[in-house]
Scaffold this motif. Sequence first.
Motif, PDB file in Angstrom:
ATOM      1  N   GLU A 217      19.384  -9.219  -7.035  1.00  6.82           N
ATOM      2  CA  GLU A 217      19.390  -7.853  -7.096  1.00  6.82           C
ATOM      3  C   GLU A 217      18.923  -6.877  -5.934  1.00  6.82           C
ATOM      4  OE1 GLU A 217      19.441  -5.679 -10.887  1.00  6.82           O
ATOM      5  OE2 GLU A 217      21.512  -6.596 -11.811  1.00  6.82           O
ATOM      6  N   TYR A 218      17.095  -7.790  -5.824  1.00  9.81           N
ATOM      7  CA  TYR A 218      16.054  -7.048  -5.105  1.00  9.81           C
ATOM      8  C   TYR A 218      15.986  -7.809  -3.612  1.00  9.81           C
ATOM      9  CZ  TYR A 218      16.160  -4.016  -9.990  1.00  9.81           C
ATOM     10  OH  TYR A 218      16.629  -4.094 -10.433  1.00  9.81           O
ATOM     11  N   LYS A 219      16.742  -9.274  -3.650  1.00 12.91           N
ATOM     12  CA  LYS A 219      16.682  -8.852  -2.273  1.00 12.91           C
ATOM     13  C   LYS A 219      16.622  -8.775  -1.311  1.00 12.91           C
ATOM     14  CE  LYS A 219      16.951 -13.833  -4.165  1.00 12.91           C
ATOM     15  NZ  LYS A 219      15.915 -14.390  -4.254  1.00 12.91           N
ATOM     16  N   MET A 220      15.478  -8.923  -0.277  1.00 14.43           N
ATOM     17  CA  MET A 220      15.284  -7.918   0.973  1.00 14.43           C
ATOM     18  C   MET A 220      13.911  -8.388   1.972  1.00 14.43           C
ATOM     19  SD  MET A 220      12.518  -4.490  -0.733  1.00 14.43           S
ATOM     20  CE  MET A 220      13.305  -4.415  -2.390  1.00 14.43           C
ATOM     21  N   ASP A 221      14.724  -8.229   2.914  1.00 13.57           N
ATOM     22  CA  ASP A 221      13.499  -8.405   4.739  1.00 13.57           C
ATOM     23  C   ASP A 221      12.448  -7.903   4.564  1.00 13.57           C
ATOM     24  OD1 ASP A 221      14.628  -6.811   5.868  1.00 13.57           O
ATOM     25  OD2 ASP A 221      16.599  -6.760   5.799  1.00 13.57           O
ATOM     26  N   PRO A 222      11.513  -8.497   5.047  1.00 16.74           N
ATOM     27  CA  PRO A 222      10.714  -7.647   5.593  1.00 16.74           C
ATOM     28  C   PRO A 222      10.323  -6.006   5.646  1.00 16.74           C
ATOM     29  CG  PRO A 222      10.589  -9.921   6.214  1.00 16.74           C
ATOM     30  CD  PRO A 222      11.426  -9.446   5.860  1.00 16.74           C
ATOM     31  N   LEU A 223      11.535  -6.149   6.687  1.00 18.51           N
ATOM     32  CA  LEU A 223      11.681  -4.085   7.377  1.00 18.51           C
ATOM     33  C   LEU A 223      12.209  -3.320   6.143  1.00 18.51           C
ATOM     34  CD1 LEU A 223      10.844  -2.932   9.426  1.00 18.51           C
ATOM     35  CD2 LEU A 223      13.441  -3.029  10.494  1.00 18.51           C
ATOM     36  N   VAL A 224      12.773  -4.100   5.625  1.00 18.81           N
ATOM     37  CA  VAL A 224      13.509  -3.357   4.189  1.00 18.81           C
ATOM     38  C   VAL A 224      11.878  -3.042   2.821  1.00 18.81           C
ATOM     39  CG1 VAL A 224      14.967  -2.839   2.577  1.00 18.81           C
ATOM     40  CG2 VAL A 224      15.520  -3.502   3.954  1.00 18.81           C
ATOM     41  N   SER A 225      11.519  -3.793   2.698  1.00 22.25           N
ATOM     42  CA  SER A 225       9.864  -4.296   1.849  1.00 22.25           C
ATOM     43  C   SER A 225       9.864  -2.699   2.439  1.00 22.25           C
ATOM     44  CB  SER A 225       9.374  -5.232   1.732  1.00 22.25           C
ATOM     45  OG  SER A 225      10.378  -5.852   1.136  1.00 22.25           O
ATOM     46  N   LEU A 226       9.204  -3.143   3.392  1.00 24.06           N
ATOM     47  CA  LEU A 226       8.414  -2.251   4.874  1.00 24.06           C
ATOM     48  C   LEU A 226       9.041  -0.251   4.066  1.00 24.06           C
ATOM     49  CD1 LEU A 226       5.553  -1.587   5.698  1.00 24.06           C
ATOM     50  CD2 LEU A 226       7.190  -1.896   8.060  1.00 24.06           C
ATOM     51  N   TYR A 227      10.130  -0.200   4.118  1.00 22.04           N
ATOM     52  CA  TYR A 227      10.924   0.900   3.780  1.00 22.04           C
ATOM     53  C   TYR A 227      10.206   1.588   2.477  1.00 22.04           C
ATOM     54  CZ  TYR A 227      14.683   4.560   2.934  1.00 22.04           C
ATOM     55  OH  TYR A 227      15.552   5.196   2.518  1.00 22.04           O
ATOM     56  N   TYR A 228      10.189   0.268   1.450  1.00 24.44           N
ATOM     57  CA  TYR A 228       9.788   1.217   0.028  1.00 24.44           C
ATOM     58  C   TYR A 228       8.175   1.008  -0.242  1.00 24.44           C
ATOM     59  CZ  TYR A 228      15.210   0.824  -1.256  1.00 24.44           C
ATOM     60  OH  TYR A 228      16.256   0.958  -1.444  1.00 24.44           O
ATOM     61  N   PHE A 229       7.664  -0.260   0.596  1.00 24.26           N
ATOM     62  CA  PHE A 229       6.409   0.012   0.028  1.00 24.26           C
ATOM     63  C   PHE A 229       5.617   1.021   1.001  1.00 24.26           C
ATOM     64  CE2 PHE A 229       7.257  -4.324  -0.455  1.00 24.26           C
ATOM     65  CZ  PHE A 229       7.199  -3.728  -2.338  1.00 24.26           C
ATOM     66  N   ALA A 230       5.858   1.305   2.696  1.00 24.67           N
ATOM     67  CA  ALA A 230       4.910   2.432   3.642  1.00 24.67           C
ATOM     68  C   ALA A 230       4.772   3.265   2.808  1.00 24.67           C
ATOM     69  CB  ALA A 230       5.664   2.030   4.650  1.00 24.67           C
ATOM     70  N   PRO A 231       5.032   4.245   2.380  1.00 24.68           N
ATOM     71  CA  PRO A 231       5.617   5.436   1.077  1.00 24.68           C
ATOM     72  C   PRO A 231       4.952   5.382   0.614  1.00 24.68           C
ATOM     73  CG  PRO A 231       7.595   5.601   2.044  1.00 24.68           C
ATOM     74  CD  PRO A 231       7.261   4.117   1.955  1.00 24.68           C
ATOM     75  N   ILE A 232       4.257   5.386  -0.386  1.00 24.40           N
ATOM     76  CA  ILE A 232       3.302   4.922  -1.227  1.00 24.40           C
ATOM     77  C   ILE A 232       2.440   4.098  -1.416  1.00 24.40           C
ATOM     78  CG2 ILE A 232       4.214   2.477  -2.182  1.00 24.40           C
ATOM     79  CD1 ILE A 232       3.309   5.677  -4.612  1.00 24.40           C
ATOM     80  N   CYS A 233       1.929   3.658   0.045  1.00 26.63           N
ATOM     81  CA  CYS A 233       0.803   2.922   0.007  1.00 26.63           C
ATOM     82  C   CYS A 233      -0.076   4.492   1.254  1.00 26.63           C
ATOM     83  CB  CYS A 233       1.123   1.908   0.735  1.00 26.63           C
ATOM     84  SG  CYS A 233       1.739   0.136   0.295  1.00 26.63           S
ATOM     85  N   ALA A 234       1.011   4.615   2.037  1.00 28.37           N
ATOM     86  CA  ALA A 234       0.697   5.940   3.011  1.00 28.37           C
ATOM     87  C   ALA A 234       0.048   7.484   1.486  1.00 28.37           C
ATOM     88  CB  ALA A 234       1.087   6.083   3.698  1.00 28.37           C
ATOM     89  N   ALA A 235       0.522   7.048   0.303  1.00 27.41           N
ATOM     90  CA  ALA A 235      -0.247   8.591  -0.326  1.00 27.41           C
ATOM     91  C   ALA A 235      -1.692   7.500  -0.724  1.00 27.41           C
ATOM     92  CB  ALA A 235       0.630   8.429  -1.332  1.00 27.41           C
ATOM     93  N   MET A 236      -1.262   6.386  -1.545  1.00 28.62           N
ATOM     94  CA  MET A 236      -2.303   6.076  -2.413  1.00 28.62           C
ATOM     95  C   MET A 236      -3.844   6.077  -1.202  1.00 28.62           C
ATOM     96  SD  MET A 236      -0.809   3.221  -4.628  1.00 28.62           S
ATOM     97  CE  MET A 236       0.077   3.279  -5.471  1.00 28.62           C
ATOM     98  N   ASN A 237      -3.874   5.637  -0.011  1.00 26.71           N
ATOM     99  CA  ASN A 237      -4.313   4.941   1.485  1.00 26.71           C
ATOM    100  C   ASN A 237      -5.109   6.583   1.459  1.00 26.71           C
ATOM    101  OD1 ASN A 237      -4.031   1.704   0.793  1.00 26.71           O
ATOM    102  ND2 ASN A 237      -4.020   1.432   3.155  1.00 26.71           N
ATOM    103  N   GLY A 238      -4.160   8.039   1.432  1.00 26.59           N
ATOM    104  CA  GLY A 238      -4.529   8.724   1.887  1.00 26.59           C
ATOM    105  C   GLY A 238      -5.580   9.292   0.629  1.00 26.59           C
ATOM    106  N   VAL A 239      -5.398   9.269  -0.199  1.00 24.31           N
ATOM    107  CA  VAL A 239      -6.151   9.474  -1.098  1.00 24.31           C
ATOM    108  C   VAL A 239      -7.319   8.666  -1.060  1.00 24.31           C
ATOM    109  CG1 VAL A 239      -6.454   9.993  -3.955  1.00 24.31           C
ATOM    110  CG2 VAL A 239      -4.467   9.865  -2.769  1.00 24.31           C
ATOM    111  N   VAL A 240      -7.414   7.753  -1.491  1.00 24.34           N
ATOM    112  CA  VAL A 240      -8.802   7.154  -1.061  1.00 24.34           C
ATOM    113  C   VAL A 240      -9.748   7.844   0.534  1.00 24.34           C
ATOM    114  CG1 VAL A 240      -9.936   4.725  -0.361  1.00 24.34           C
ATOM    115  CG2 VAL A 240      -8.603   5.029  -2.082  1.00 24.34           C
ATOM    116  N   ALA A 241      -8.958   7.849   1.514  1.00 24.30           N
ATOM    117  CA  ALA A 241      -9.727   8.199   2.868  1.00 24.30           C
ATOM    118  C   ALA A 241      -9.940   9.686   2.680  1.00 24.30           C
ATOM    119  CB  ALA A 241      -8.177   8.715   3.873  1.00 24.30           C
TER     120      ALA A 241
END
Length: 402
Positions: A217-241
Amino acid sequence: MADEKTRTSGEVPRPEAKGPILPTTNPEAPQPQPSKPAIHPAFYVAVWISLSSSVILFNKWILDTLEFRYPVILTTYHLSFATVATQLMARYTTLLDGRKSVKMTGRVYLRAIVPIGLFFSLSLICGNLTYLYLSVAFIQMIKATTPVAVLLSSWAMGLAPPNIRQLLNVSAIVVGVMIASFGEIKFVWIGFLYQLGGLMFEAIRLNLVQALLSSAEYKMDPLVSLYYFAPICAAMNGVVALAWEVPKVSMAEVYHVGLFTFFLNGLCAFLLNVSVVFLIGKTSAVIMTLCGVLKDVMLVVASMLIWGTPVSGLQAFGYSIALGGMIYYKLGFDALKGYAGEASRQWAEFGAARPAVRKVVVIVAALLFIFVLFGGLAPTYAPDYDPAQYLSGAAEKFGVSS
């Protein structure tokens, strides 16, 4: 004597056509066009190697050479760039249509995507912090231990049972990196620990991704993974920055790097993820492994040429052991035996066809090996050593005037 029997053919002569003969095909009908040749897989491999190497060298140049010593801000920018780019691609292209088959819910996002994003952010932060202290060459040597970190973390997380045979298979990687570390001329402990931390977080992330993708159900290519992971990672890194680096950075430092340079850096990092999507399915796992090793070696050479990074003979020897161990672990003994046999056959045929060229290749390879081991890559352990004073002291001891 019996009458001779005559055999007549069943063919009956056709009567001549009285009217005009009609053509069997329509000359005005569109003829099928020959299919265009597909792009060779080597093109995708070359693009992936170029972009992957460029991102690493680009980050090192910005953080170290241009003295923009804010790796968390740079990582946050990369992830923000990826977030905007993937959102635009989802809206205006078909490259992210694979996300429609992923059954993503708020519960799954919180329980799976957010933890993966957390470790992804930590690995990126530690990885970029390392560029402030260590050379690109030494960083690539330490990264060779990634399979070891993934294996040990999978055991610790209960995703795989401990296997002594696998541990012995990766032991060569550990030994090689240890030798390379002892041979490192500019060894900095804090940079080494940051890199180990980045490897640990990356190994945990890879295991979590593997556990997530084990479900159809959760098979995804690297670009789809980036679509889901990038927003939350940007928010977390932004808090640290915001808490760590934003209070210290100035616009003068940003303009010193250049806004267009930042744009190219973010674009290069994003295109790397796009190239991985096109590369999947074009090559085998064997080719990917060998290309990864080639990329790492090219990065070591590029570090030496661009920044004049000294690489000792001991370090090169240890790195060779680590790369050999990594290839053996990923491919296995049987596959390596088959490829070695095929390579030996090809080499024998080449020698039979062009014996003179083969001798030249052997001689050049031997000279290059000697140079790498004892010459240009070896460090100068005693740059101030002057043998004249020792010779004069020995001469006075034996009563000989020098």
